[in-house]
Structures are given as structure tokens and as C-alpha cells.
Design an enzyme around this catalytic site. Sequence first.
Site: not given
Length: 387
Positions: A130-131, A246, A370-372, A128
Amino acid sequence: MATANTMDYNAMDEGEFRRMLRGFIAAECPPHLIDQARRVRWHEAKDWVLKLSAKGWLAPAWPVEHGGMGLNVEKMLAYHDEFDSAGVARHPDIGIVMLGMLLVRFGTDAQKAHYLPRILSGQDIWCQGYSEPGAGSDLASLRTSAVLDGDHWVINGQKIWTTLAQDSTDIFVLVRTDPAAKKQRGISFLLARMDTPGITVRPIETLAGDAEFCEVFFDDVRVPKDNIVGAVNDGWTMAKALLGFERLTHGSPKFAQMALQRLAALARELGVFREPAFAETYARLALDVADLTATYARFAETLKSGGALGPEISVLKLWGPDLYQRISEVMIETAGEHGVTLGPSTIGGAVFDPLGYYFLSRPTTIYGGSNEIQRNILAKTLLGMPG
């Protein structure tokens, strides 16, 4: 070659279905794939993947007409529960759990006919793209570009944290095709072969000493014009759909379930279930895993019935990785001196790798959004709080 499924697994009694899976796993799964506290590489998992493919069991969520098992939610949860209970490691499955479902939904007939059988047969192993170094959680800020030149897209840029890119034959990549458009509106979704001239892969070693992630560089990489999925500049639609898959995957209870099973086995070897403090901690974790499993089932049912996964899916992405990390931390504490040893250790009469699970769980609150960021999504979209 993948085998077409002629059996209606959804009509089977659940106990019979589970016994069938359990027997196959016990007879066919290689021992080196059991209770691995790290992500396994393609060369380690290839034979097992081909066995699952030959059985027609590689893609449980895919529709039967595309080579999947077509499982309903109940059977899907039973499928994963049996594999996880047996401690079967996750193989390189991005083509199965991400791209395959996206192509089923958005791909052209030609794309489905070409790519889906190759994923099932193990010919194509996907990663993948992406980032980017400057566009991680804020994915819409990506700068990797693609310019149409005749019958080809020319890609330039860089991706990072690309899981097992060094083992992959193909990559799906988000690229900016209209730099003048607003961030989300100028992005397209392209497919590329990893052996295309101009693609360079550089592995990144993790704290555990594994090269699980990679940087991928694109220098004038030419891919056919027809390798676009969906419309030009509509890649954000693909991205949101895939991120939904995802986040469902990253919020799956299987990671917490497997860690909880290893914690229980460790506790039995050390005899600590007799200690009230540990018994209470374990009970709380087990209840959290049960709640996570029930919540996951609700989202999975929405997806399988053709519905869209809304922003509330972020609850699952928040909860699953956090629970996985908490279980791994208790495992370290319970293991005592063995909890700080890198690699497998013999504890009692069994082999455990507490630190491996701890390291494996660390990035789960970062990747996939990310969780944030997930908290911000929930605050803005569900609670109506200002951004």
C-alpha cells in the site's frame, strides 16, 4: 492441509470453549512464541501456524464454508482473549486477517477456490503493498502504475513499510491503472507472486534492530490479467474495505491486553501493587482496556453481521494504539534500570522485555493510517468540520 470445521463452536458454553483453547495452547504452542516483545518471523511461527491450520483454528473470523471457524463476536473475543492471556505472539497473518476476508467479500469464485485454501495451508504468506514514499497516509496519491499488455498487467513503482515482505510468497498491491482519473477513481487492486521477475525486496531495520519492514520495488513486473480483485479502476473500494479490516485489527484490544498482563506480572515481581500511585495508574489503564474491548466488540459485530465499517472505525484506530503506547511507557517506568535494557531481562523470578514492548508500540500510531489522519476523518465525516 487445513481441517474443515464440523463443530458448532458458537453453540458451546463459553467456559468450555475457553478451556478447550487454553488446553490446546498450553500443550501445543512453542515456548519461543510466548511473551515475544517483537514481531515473529515466518520460520519461527511456521510449525505453530500449521498446527492451528490442522486443527481448523487458523481463521476464526472466516465463514465455515471457506475453512474458518465462523465465530460470533462473543466467541471471537474469547478466542483472542485466551491467546493473548497466554502471551501467544502474533504470527504473520496478513493473508488471514486482511486478504482472506476481502476475497470472501469481493473475490471471484475462482479466486476464492485458489487462494483461500493456500492461505489456510500456509502455502501462501501475504504482505500488503500500500504505502509509498510519497503516499503514506494520503494513500490515494500513490504512483505505482499498472498497464494492461495483452493478458498481463505490467507494474512499475515502489512500495515502502511493507511488513515482513522478505518472508512473503505473495503481495496484494494497489496500483494506478488510469492516471487521468481522479485520485481514488483510477486505482486497481492486484495480486502478485513475490518471486515474479522484476520484484526486489530491501529490508528496513527498526530502532529495535529488527528488519520488520521492507521496501518493495517493481520493475516491469508482469502479473496475469485475472489477478485483479474487483473491477478495473475500482481498487479504492477494495482499499477502503481492507483498511476497515486493518483498522479493526490495529484497534484490537489484544495488544493493550497483552501489554497490561505483562505490566501486572512485572508489578507483582517488584511488589509495587502496594504503592498507591502505581495501583491507581494500573486501575485506570485496566478500565481503559475494558472500555476498548467493549467498543471493539461493537465494531466486530457490525462486520460479522455483514455491515460496513464506517468512518467511526477511526475511533478504534486512535484509541487502541494510544493505549498500547501508554501501557508500554508505564512498563518502562516500573522496570526502572531494566526499562532501558535492550532485550529480555530477568526481573525477580521472571523474564521481561519492557523496552521491546515500548519499541513495538511506537509505530502503531502511524501504520494503518496515522492518528493525525484518523482525527481528520472523524472531524470531517462525523463532526462536519471543514477540511
